[in-house]
Design an enzyme around this catalytic site. Structure first.
Site, mmCIF file in Angstrom:
data_model
loop_
_atom_site.group_PDB
_atom_site.id
_atom_site.type_symbol
_atom_site.label_atom_id
_atom_site.label_comp_id
_atom_site.label_asym_id
_atom_site.label_seq_id
_atom_site.Cartn_x
_atom_site.Cartn_y
_atom_site.Cartn_z
ATOM 1 N N GLU A 196 -34.674 25.450 -69.192
ATOM 2 C CA GLU A 196 -33.281 25.097 -68.910
ATOM 3 C C GLU A 196 -33.181 24.571 -67.477
ATOM 4 O O GLU A 196 -33.606 25.239 -66.540
ATOM 5 C CB GLU A 196 -32.375 26.322 -69.073
ATOM 6 C CG GLU A 196 -30.912 25.993 -68.860
ATOM 7 C CD GLU A 196 -29.996 27.225 -68.917
ATOM 8 O OE1 GLU A 196 -30.343 28.256 -68.324
ATOM 9 O OE2 GLU A 196 -28.922 27.136 -69.546
ATOM 10 N N GLU A 232 -24.416 36.579 -73.390
ATOM 11 C CA GLU A 232 -24.368 35.124 -73.624
ATOM 12 C C GLU A 232 -25.272 34.508 -72.574
ATOM 13 O O GLU A 232 -24.927 34.502 -71.395
ATOM 14 C CB GLU A 232 -22.936 34.595 -73.458
ATOM 15 C CG GLU A 232 -21.885 35.272 -74.309
ATOM 16 C CD GLU A 232 -22.001 34.943 -75.785
ATOM 17 O OE1 GLU A 232 -22.872 34.131 -76.151
ATOM 18 O OE2 GLU A 232 -21.248 35.522 -76.578
ATOM 19 N N LYS A 291 -17.165 41.685 -62.261
ATOM 20 C CA LYS A 291 -17.873 41.084 -61.125
ATOM 21 C C LYS A 291 -18.058 39.594 -61.377
ATOM 22 O O LYS A 291 -18.837 39.190 -62.236
ATOM 23 C CB LYS A 291 -19.250 41.728 -60.922
ATOM 24 C CG LYS A 291 -19.822 41.327 -59.567
ATOM 25 C CD LYS A 291 -21.293 41.564 -59.415
ATOM 26 C CE LYS A 291 -22.134 40.391 -59.837
ATOM 27 N NZ LYS A 291 -21.883 39.146 -59.088
ATOM 28 N N CYS A 306 -23.397 25.966 -70.466
ATOM 29 C CA CYS A 306 -24.512 26.507 -71.244
ATOM 30 C C CYS A 306 -24.730 25.732 -72.526
ATOM 31 O O CYS A 306 -25.825 25.735 -73.079
ATOM 32 C CB CYS A 306 -24.243 27.966 -71.561
ATOM 33 S SG CYS A 306 -22.632 28.196 -72.335
HETATM 34 P P1 NAD Z 1 -27.015 34.302 -63.202
HETATM 35 O O1 NAD Z 1 -27.702 35.027 -64.292
HETATM 36 O O2 NAD Z 1 -27.771 33.934 -62.000
HETATM 37 O O3 NAD Z 1 -25.757 35.119 -62.692
HETATM 38 C C1 NAD Z 1 -24.729 35.539 -63.547
HETATM 39 C C2 NAD Z 1 -24.064 36.767 -62.985
HETATM 40 O O4 NAD Z 1 -24.989 37.851 -63.017
HETATM 41 C C3 NAD Z 1 -23.614 36.636 -61.543
HETATM 42 O O5 NAD Z 1 -22.378 37.318 -61.394
HETATM 43 C C4 NAD Z 1 -24.719 37.344 -60.782
HETATM 44 O O6 NAD Z 1 -24.314 37.856 -59.534
HETATM 45 C C5 NAD Z 1 -25.060 38.467 -61.743
HETATM 46 N N1 NAD Z 1 -26.408 39.029 -61.604
HETATM 47 C C6 NAD Z 1 -27.542 38.391 -61.245
HETATM 48 N N2 NAD Z 1 -28.584 39.262 -61.263
HETATM 49 C C7 NAD Z 1 -28.091 40.461 -61.655
HETATM 50 C C8 NAD Z 1 -28.665 41.754 -61.852
HETATM 51 N N3 NAD Z 1 -29.970 41.959 -61.679
HETATM 52 N N4 NAD Z 1 -27.860 42.763 -62.244
HETATM 53 C C9 NAD Z 1 -26.551 42.550 -62.444
HETATM 54 N N5 NAD Z 1 -25.949 41.359 -62.252
HETATM 55 C C10 NAD Z 1 -26.710 40.318 -61.867
HETATM 56 O O7 NAD Z 1 -26.378 33.007 -63.909
HETATM 57 P P2 NAD Z 1 -25.605 31.827 -63.197
HETATM 58 O O8 NAD Z 1 -26.612 31.019 -62.429
HETATM 59 O O9 NAD Z 1 -24.402 32.341 -62.526
HETATM 60 O O10 NAD Z 1 -25.097 30.983 -64.470
HETATM 61 C C11 NAD Z 1 -25.854 29.991 -65.093
HETATM 62 C C12 NAD Z 1 -26.557 30.533 -66.326
HETATM 63 O O11 NAD Z 1 -25.600 31.088 -67.209
HETATM 64 C C13 NAD Z 1 -27.277 29.473 -67.128
HETATM 65 O O12 NAD Z 1 -28.499 29.991 -67.564
HETATM 66 C C14 NAD Z 1 -26.356 29.240 -68.309
HETATM 67 O O13 NAD Z 1 -26.967 28.721 -69.461
HETATM 68 C C15 NAD Z 1 -25.814 30.605 -68.524
HETATM 69 N N6 NAD Z 1 -24.547 30.548 -69.254
HETATM 70 C C16 NAD Z 1 -24.510 30.971 -70.562
HETATM 71 C C17 NAD Z 1 -23.320 30.900 -71.285
HETATM 72 C C18 NAD Z 1 -23.243 31.327 -72.725
HETATM 73 O O14 NAD Z 1 -22.148 31.476 -73.230
HETATM 74 N N7 NAD Z 1 -24.353 31.535 -73.401
HETATM 75 C C19 NAD Z 1 -22.177 30.418 -70.660
HETATM 76 C C20 NAD Z 1 -22.250 30.007 -69.335
HETATM 77 C C21 NAD Z 1 -23.442 30.091 -68.632
#
Ligand code: NAD
Length: 496
Positions: free
Chosen positions: A400, A265, A189, A299
């Protein structure tokens, strides 16, 4: 590989992006809009997978694990993965323009990082899976009595891959490739903000002859939508997730009943520590990259920069001067900085710009929204911003933000620098800038993070462990670590 230009059409213009379930493209039920963050224009609509379609995808994956996929040898599986990499490269211009349309990121970044790394992920894990060994422990006596233990690596089963929007293709393939290399079946997804490169990947999987159900793609949102249905599905065995820490907690709760394996992550509030003995030019240039790459939406980006006091004023001035010169614009304009992912995310980042003022910070540069006088004013552009003078406990220093912004603060000793850098609930990455070799090793090791760079930032070897501590994640990806997560080791003990 041909470089795309602005004339390259977005591959799904005015179409409805389908899901891929059991080898069939499915367009049904509700849809949502895919919006271009450069100008707010709707690019396409996207099929939102409801719980029933998610269930079909999971059952298709389960079925694939009993089909021809299970009978492929590791070299055969890896050959398929290499074909995926080749096909991504053959369709390079389409992948780049899809990624750019969804995110607004610069052509330079999409074509040098996001899409090439996607192809590289498939090759890297094909190589790693092929060369993987297994354990053997003898319990025997010299004359051949006793027992022999050996380990076999089985697939975990059905793996849910949930990816964010910041590096959509790079991060999705970073999980899909090792999951497939280990013989699992995947339900992926992508973020609702960035469905297009994943939709192209689904086409590529079909083109290379991936058996039906091995790779399934479901589009949709998280809570009360596709994501939630996927993580709570009882037939999903493991979840590989990248995204916000709060989402990680929600997924953990959703997955608890069926006790799934989790690889997380999550977010970061990363520190850069600049010592007075650092190569000044390299430190300023590296910090520019670590703060403003991908409009601060990586990130690993540094949001807290600690500079040894003798260098502090000069460093702040140099960073702000360069930040002011950054060219903001659309992906094909040779800009340094594209838009944020969406208007909603811009509102969040702007709320931190306002908060920084309320918390008595000094906005050294930026702090607002650029004005172009054309369609880009309907996009999600924002100014790169440098802040000083905030108290360490303030929210802007603790939370963040995920935008093109950093806070700079001075320090007086190595111990203080280490303490400040570690004073956070996150623990993903750090950058240490110094020309003192002993200090470099000493300080890097004391950073409470999963990865520390010395005199660089975001230099990656795909074999190394990647992940975070504290709120930044659970487990490690990369090299053998990914293979370990996506496999179930089994011990076989044979009495001799
Ligand atoms: P997000 O958590 O809002 O969404 C990520 C994914 O999770 C999306 O596909 C979203 O639809 C899905 N999602 C959201 N709620 C969910 C739930 N309750 N159940 C299942 N799936 C769900 O994150 P984002 O805004 O897309 O990305 C930014 C964040 O990601 C930042 O916090 C960033 O630091 C983090 N990030 C971390 C890494 C790493 O390697 N540590 C890498 C990239 C981004």
């Amino acid at each position: 590989m041909r470089m795309p230009t602005e004339a390259d059409a977005y591959p799904f213009a005015d179409q409805q992006l389908p899901c891929l379930v059991g080898g069939e493209f499915v367009r049904q039920g509700r849809t949502f809009d895919n919006v271009n963050p450069v100008n707010g224009v709707v690019l396409a609509t996207v099929t939102e997978a409801d719980a029933a379609l998610v269930d079909r995808a999971v059952q298709a994956a389960r079925g694939a694990l009993r089909g021809p996929w299970a009978r492929l040898s590791t070299p055969e599986r890896c050959a398929l993965l290499r074909k995926v990499a080749e096909r991504i490269e053959q369709r390079f211009a389409e992948f780049v323009s899809a990624e750019i349309a969804d995110t607004g990121k610069t052509l330079q970044q999409a074509s040098s990082l996001d899409i090439p790394r996607g192809a590289a992920n498939f090759r890297a894990y094909a190589d790693l899976a092929l060369t993987r060994g297994s354990e053997c422990f003898e319990m025997g006596t010299p004359d051949g009595r006793g027992a022999l233990n050996y380990s076999v690596h089985k697939p975990v089963g059905v793996v849910a891959v949930i990816a964010p929007w910041n590096l959509p293709f790079l991060l999705m393939t970073w999980k899909v490739a090792p999951a497939l290399a280990c013989g699992n079946a995947v339900v992926a997804k992508p973020s609702e903000e960035t469905p297009s490169s994943a939709a192209l990947l689904a086409q590529v999987m079909q083109e290379v002859g991936m058996p039906p159900g091995v790779f399934n793609l479901v589009h949709g949102f998280g809570p009360r939508s596709t994501g939630e249905a996927l993580v709570s599905h009882p037939d999903v065995n493991a979840i590989a997730f990248t995204g916000e820490s709060a989402t990680g907690s929600a997924i953990m709760r959703g997955a608890a009943d069926s006790v799934k394996a989790l690889s997380f992550e999550l977010g970061g509030k990363n520190a850069a520590v600049v010592f007075a003995d650092a190569d000044f030019e390299a430190a300023v240039g590296g910090t520019m990259r670590s703060v403003f790459s991908n409009c601060g939406q990586v990130c690993l980006c540094s949001e807290r920069v600690y500079v040894e006091r003798p260098l502090f004023a000069r460093f702040v001035e140099a960073l702000a001067q360069r930040a002011r010169r950054l060219k903001i614009g659309g992906p094909y304009e040779g800009a340094d900085l594209g838009p944020l992912i969406s208007r909603a995310h811009r509102e969040k980042v702007l709320s931190y710009y306002r908060l920084a003022r309320e918390e008595h910070g000094e906005i050294v540069c930026g702090g607002g929204v650029p004005s172009f006088g054309d369609e880009r004013d309907r996009g999600a552009f924002i100014e790169p911003t440098v802040v000083c003078g905030l108290a360490e406990g303030s929210r802007c220093v603790k939370e963040e933000i995920f935008g093109p912004v950093c806070h700079l603060a001075p320090f007086d000793s190595e111990d203080e620098a280490v303490r400040l850098a570690n004073d956070t609930r996150y623990g993903l990455a750090a950058a240490v800038w110094t020309s003192n070799l002993q200090r470099a090793h000493r300080v890097a090791r004391q950073m409470e993070v999963g990865i520390a760079w010395v005199n660089d930032w975001y230099l990656r070897d795909l074999r190394t462990p990647f992940g975070g501590v504290k709120l930044s994640g659970i487990g490690r990806e990369g090299g053998a670590h990914s293979l370990a997560f996506f496999s179930e080791p089994m011990n076989i003990c044979v009495k001799l």
